[in-house]
Scaffold this motif. Structure first.
Motif, PDB file in Angstrom:
ATOM      1  N   MET A  29      68.054  64.608 -55.002  1.00 50.61           N
ATOM      2  CA  MET A  29      68.111  65.810 -55.832  1.00 50.61           C
ATOM      3  C   MET A  29      69.480  66.479 -55.750  1.00 50.61           C
ATOM      4  O   MET A  29      70.029  66.915 -56.763  1.00 50.61           O
ATOM      5  N   ARG A  30      69.989  66.586 -54.539  1.00 42.55           N
ATOM      6  CA  ARG A  30      71.264  67.262 -54.302  1.00 42.55           C
ATOM      7  C   ARG A  30      72.125  66.389 -53.392  1.00 42.55           C
ATOM      8  O   ARG A  30      72.136  66.576 -52.180  1.00 42.55           O
ATOM      9  N   PRO A  31      72.835  65.401 -53.956  1.00 45.36           N
ATOM     10  CA  PRO A  31      73.632  64.489 -53.125  1.00 45.36           C
ATOM     11  C   PRO A  31      74.615  65.204 -52.212  1.00 45.36           C
ATOM     12  O   PRO A  31      74.889  64.741 -51.101  1.00 45.36           O
ATOM     13  N   GLU A  32      75.130  66.355 -52.660  1.00 45.91           N
ATOM     14  CA  GLU A  32      76.101  67.069 -51.829  1.00 45.91           C
ATOM     15  C   GLU A  32      75.471  67.612 -50.552  1.00 45.91           C
ATOM     16  O   GLU A  32      76.156  67.855 -49.551  1.00 45.91           O
ATOM     17  N   MET A  33      74.132  67.803 -50.574  1.00 43.86           N
ATOM     18  CA  MET A  33      73.458  68.270 -49.363  1.00 43.86           C
ATOM     19  C   MET A  33      73.479  67.184 -48.290  1.00 43.86           C
ATOM     20  O   MET A  33      73.690  67.464 -47.112  1.00 43.86           O
ATOM     21  N   GLY A  34      73.262  65.926 -48.723  1.00 42.58           N
ATOM     22  CA  GLY A  34      73.334  64.824 -47.778  1.00 42.58           C
ATOM     23  C   GLY A  34      74.741  64.647 -47.243  1.00 42.58           C
ATOM     24  O   GLY A  34      74.945  64.416 -46.050  1.00 42.58           O
ATOM     25  N   THR A  35      75.735  64.760 -48.126  1.00 43.91           N
ATOM     26  CA  THR A  35      77.128  64.634 -47.718  1.00 43.91           C
ATOM     27  C   THR A  35      77.489  65.697 -46.694  1.00 43.91           C
ATOM     28  O   THR A  35      78.247  65.447 -45.747  1.00 43.91           O
ATOM     29  N   ALA A  36      76.933  66.901 -46.875  1.00 37.61           N
ATOM     30  CA  ALA A  36      77.225  68.009 -45.962  1.00 37.61           C
ATOM     31  C   ALA A  36      76.347  67.982 -44.709  1.00 37.61           C
ATOM     32  O   ALA A  36      76.458  68.857 -43.853  1.00 37.61           O
ATOM     33  N   GLY A  37      75.469  66.984 -44.603  1.00 37.29           N
ATOM     34  CA  GLY A  37      74.611  66.888 -43.431  1.00 37.29           C
ATOM     35  C   GLY A  37      73.458  67.865 -43.437  1.00 37.29           C
ATOM     36  O   GLY A  37      72.939  68.228 -42.373  1.00 37.29           O
ATOM     37  N   LEU A  38      73.019  68.305 -44.614  1.00 35.56           N
ATOM     38  CA  LEU A  38      71.966  69.316 -44.696  1.00 35.56           C
ATOM     39  C   LEU A  38      70.594  68.749 -45.073  1.00 35.56           C
ATOM     40  O   LEU A  38      69.629  69.503 -45.145  1.00 35.56           O
ATOM     41  N   GLY A  39      70.531  67.441 -45.328  1.00 33.89           N
ATOM     42  CA  GLY A  39      69.255  66.866 -45.743  1.00 33.89           C
ATOM     43  C   GLY A  39      68.149  67.096 -44.731  1.00 33.89           C
ATOM     44  O   GLY A  39      67.072  67.600 -45.068  1.00 33.89           O
ATOM     45  N   LYS A  40      68.404  66.766 -43.476  1.00 36.96           N
ATOM     46  CA  LYS A  40      67.380  66.929 -42.448  1.00 36.96           C
ATOM     47  C   LYS A  40      67.136  68.392 -42.078  1.00 36.96           C
ATOM     48  O   LYS A  40      65.985  68.810 -41.912  1.00 36.96           O
ATOM     49  N   PRO A  41      68.194  69.216 -41.937  1.00 36.98           N
ATOM     50  CA  PRO A  41      67.926  70.632 -41.678  1.00 36.98           C
ATOM     51  C   PRO A  41      67.082  71.297 -42.759  1.00 36.98           C
ATOM     52  O   PRO A  41      66.182  72.089 -42.467  1.00 36.98           O
ATOM     53  N   LEU A  42      67.337  70.978 -44.024  1.00 37.70           N
ATOM     54  CA  LEU A  42      66.523  71.542 -45.101  1.00 37.70           C
ATOM     55  C   LEU A  42      65.083  71.043 -45.011  1.00 37.70           C
ATOM     56  O   LEU A  42      64.131  71.797 -45.254  1.00 37.70           O
ATOM     57  N   THR A  43      64.929  69.770 -44.650  1.00 35.75           N
ATOM     58  CA  THR A  43      63.584  69.224 -44.478  1.00 35.75           C
ATOM     59  C   THR A  43      62.853  69.950 -43.355  1.00 35.75           C
ATOM     60  O   THR A  43      61.666  70.280 -43.486  1.00 35.75           O
ATOM     61  N   MET A  44      63.534  70.220 -42.260  1.00 40.17           N
ATOM     62  CA  MET A  44      62.905  70.921 -41.148  1.00 40.17           C
ATOM     63  C   MET A  44      62.520  72.347 -41.541  1.00 40.17           C
ATOM     64  O   MET A  44      61.490  72.869 -41.090  1.00 40.17           O
ATOM     65  N   LEU A  45      63.324  72.987 -42.382  1.00 35.78           N
ATOM     66  CA  LEU A  45      62.955  74.310 -42.886  1.00 35.78           C
ATOM     67  C   LEU A  45      61.686  74.221 -43.736  1.00 35.78           C
ATOM     68  O   LEU A  45      60.810  75.093 -43.658  1.00 35.78           O
ATOM     69  N   LEU A  46      61.591  73.178 -44.550  1.00 34.37           N
ATOM     70  CA  LEU A  46      60.386  72.976 -45.359  1.00 34.37           C
ATOM     71  C   LEU A  46      59.175  72.747 -44.460  1.00 34.37           C
ATOM     72  O   LEU A  46      58.104  73.337 -44.669  1.00 34.37           O
ATOM     73  N   PHE A  47      59.332  71.893 -43.443  1.00 37.08           N
ATOM     74  CA  PHE A  47      58.225  71.656 -42.518  1.00 37.08           C
ATOM     75  C   PHE A  47      57.828  72.939 -41.795  1.00 37.08           C
ATOM     76  O   PHE A  47      56.658  73.138 -41.463  1.00 37.08           O
ATOM     77  N   GLY A  48      58.821  73.796 -41.545  1.00 40.31           N
ATOM     78  CA  GLY A  48      58.501  75.070 -40.916  1.00 40.31           C
ATOM     79  C   GLY A  48      57.571  75.918 -41.769  1.00 40.31           C
ATOM     80  O   GLY A  48      56.782  76.710 -41.246  1.00 40.31           O
ATOM     81  N   MET A  49      57.645  75.739 -43.082  1.00 43.63           N
ATOM     82  CA  MET A  49      56.766  76.478 -43.987  1.00 43.63           C
ATOM     83  C   MET A  49      55.352  75.936 -43.966  1.00 43.63           C
ATOM     84  O   MET A  49      54.388  76.697 -44.049  1.00 43.63           O
ATOM     85  N   ILE A  50      55.213  74.614 -43.871  1.00 38.73           N
ATOM     86  CA  ILE A  50      53.883  74.023 -44.034  1.00 38.73           C
ATOM     87  C   ILE A  50      53.223  73.596 -42.721  1.00 38.73           C
ATOM     88  O   ILE A  50      51.995  73.564 -42.630  1.00 38.73           O
ATOM     89  N   ASN A  51      54.031  73.262 -41.694  1.00 36.97           N
ATOM     90  CA  ASN A  51      53.437  72.733 -40.469  1.00 36.97           C
ATOM     91  C   ASN A  51      52.585  73.745 -39.720  1.00 36.97           C
ATOM     92  O   ASN A  51      51.671  73.368 -38.981  1.00 36.97           O
ATOM     93  N   TRP A  52      52.902  75.024 -39.883  1.00 39.16           N
ATOM     94  CA  TRP A  52      52.193  76.055 -39.131  1.00 39.16           C
ATOM     95  C   TRP A  52      51.261  76.866 -40.016  1.00 39.16           C
ATOM     96  O   TRP A  52      50.763  77.919 -39.612  1.00 39.16           O
ATOM     97  N   MET A  53      51.002  76.371 -41.203  1.00 40.51           N
ATOM     98  CA  MET A  53      50.119  77.082 -42.120  1.00 40.51           C
ATOM     99  C   MET A  53      48.725  77.259 -41.534  1.00 40.51           C
ATOM    100  O   MET A  53      48.037  78.240 -41.814  1.00 40.51           O
ATOM    101  N   PHE A  54      48.319  76.299 -40.696  1.00 38.19           N
ATOM    102  CA  PHE A  54      46.973  76.370 -40.120  1.00 38.19           C
ATOM    103  C   PHE A  54      46.797  77.584 -39.214  1.00 38.19           C
ATOM    104  O   PHE A  54      45.679  77.986 -38.917  1.00 38.19           O
ATOM    105  N   THR A  55      47.913  78.195 -38.755  1.00 39.62           N
ATOM    106  CA  THR A  55      47.799  79.331 -37.845  1.00 39.62           C
ATOM    107  C   THR A  55      47.462  80.631 -38.564  1.00 39.62           C
ATOM    108  O   THR A  55      47.026  81.586 -37.916  1.00 39.62           O
ATOM    109  N   TRP A  56      47.676  80.673 -39.897  1.00 37.30           N
ATOM    110  CA  TRP A  56      47.436  81.946 -40.595  1.00 37.30           C
ATOM    111  C   TRP A  56      46.605  81.821 -41.863  1.00 37.30           C
ATOM    112  O   TRP A  56      46.029  82.813 -42.318  1.00 37.30           O
ATOM    113  N   LEU A  57      46.524  80.624 -42.458  1.00 40.36           N
ATOM    114  CA  LEU A  57      45.782  80.471 -43.711  1.00 40.36           C
ATOM    115  C   LEU A  57      44.294  80.333 -43.404  1.00 40.36           C
ATOM    116  O   LEU A  57      43.856  79.339 -42.830  1.00 40.36           O
ATOM    117  N   ARG A  58      43.522  81.324 -43.783  1.00 40.38           N
ATOM    118  CA  ARG A  58      42.091  81.325 -43.496  1.00 40.38           C
ATOM    119  C   ARG A  58      41.334  80.501 -44.542  1.00 40.38           C
ATOM    120  O   ARG A  58      41.563  80.647 -45.747  1.00 40.38           O
TER     121      ARG A  58
END
Length: 207
Positions: free
Chosen positions: A142-171
């Motif tokens: 989607m954004r080749p410049e993100m991979g070039t800048a080394g942001l592919g995995k950090p952005l993925t981890m931010l996304l996982f931060g949104m969904i991985n802990w959803m079970f702690t608050w979503l009733r």
């Protein structure tokens, strides 16, 4: 001669894992005994040991089984041939829905993986790294410049931060369920990604 395992045997193993995951999620792995697992399954303790040799074997099976299912989702979505943004939305949808059905196993994975011995923990973590790589690859398309800048995995981890802990608050009985939240997560994340600007100094592509 090796004993032939019937479909009923495997179904019973899965039922035991589900009960063990529920107990580990509620009580924590250290505080749960095999006696409690056997009681929750309606089995005698000797019968339980016929399926799993000890509590640690249950933990390994829960963690590895959950990650293996997530790996399968990544492979399935990659095989669709959808454009990158649609693939990412589909990945988010499938992961959120899987978490809804496997919230106990997911809690065990996030909280109890530290109790695995190094060899087993590293095997599970390697599978998790492949999950991150799968998402990062789509972001890179989607954004080749993100991979070039080394942001592919950090952005993925931010996304996982949104969904991985959803079970702690979503009733489960709340106004929004996992099905409703999946596109919201995708919209929020994808709406923010275009605003990201690579830093002046590129980062290595790792979290």
């Amino acid at each position: 001669m090796a004993r032939i395992r019937t479909s009923g045997f495997e179904e019973q193993r899965e039922a035991i894992l589900a009960q063990a995951a529920r107990l580990f999620a509620q009580r924590g792995y250290p505080a749960t005994s095999m006696n409690q697992v056997a009681e929750a399954c309606g089995l005698s303790k000797p019968t339980l040991y016929h399926y799993y040799k000890d509590k640690y074997a249950l933990l390994v099976s829960i963690a590895e089984g959950h990650v293996a299912k997530l790996e399968g989702l990544v492979s399935d979505v990659a095989a669709t041939g959808l454009p990158a943004e649609q693939r990412l939305r589909e990945l988010i949808r499938r992961f959120v829905e899987e978490y809804a059905h496997a919230k106990d196993a997911h809690r065990v994975l996030t909280e109890d993986v530290r109790f695995l011995v190094e060899e087993d923990r590293e095997r599970v973590l390697e599978k998790e790294r492949r999950l991150v790589d799968g998402f990062a690859q789509v972001l890179g398309e989607m954004r080749p410049e993100m991979g070039t800048a080394g942001l592919g995995k950090p952005l993925t981890m931010l996304l996982f931060g949104m969904i991985n802990w959803m079970f702690t608050w979503l009733r489960p009985d709340g106004a929004l369920d996992h099905e409703a939240m999946a596109p919201i997560v995708a919209d929020l994340f994808l709406g923010g990604v275009p605003a990201v600007r690579p830093p002046v100094t590129s980062l290595p592509d790792r979290p």
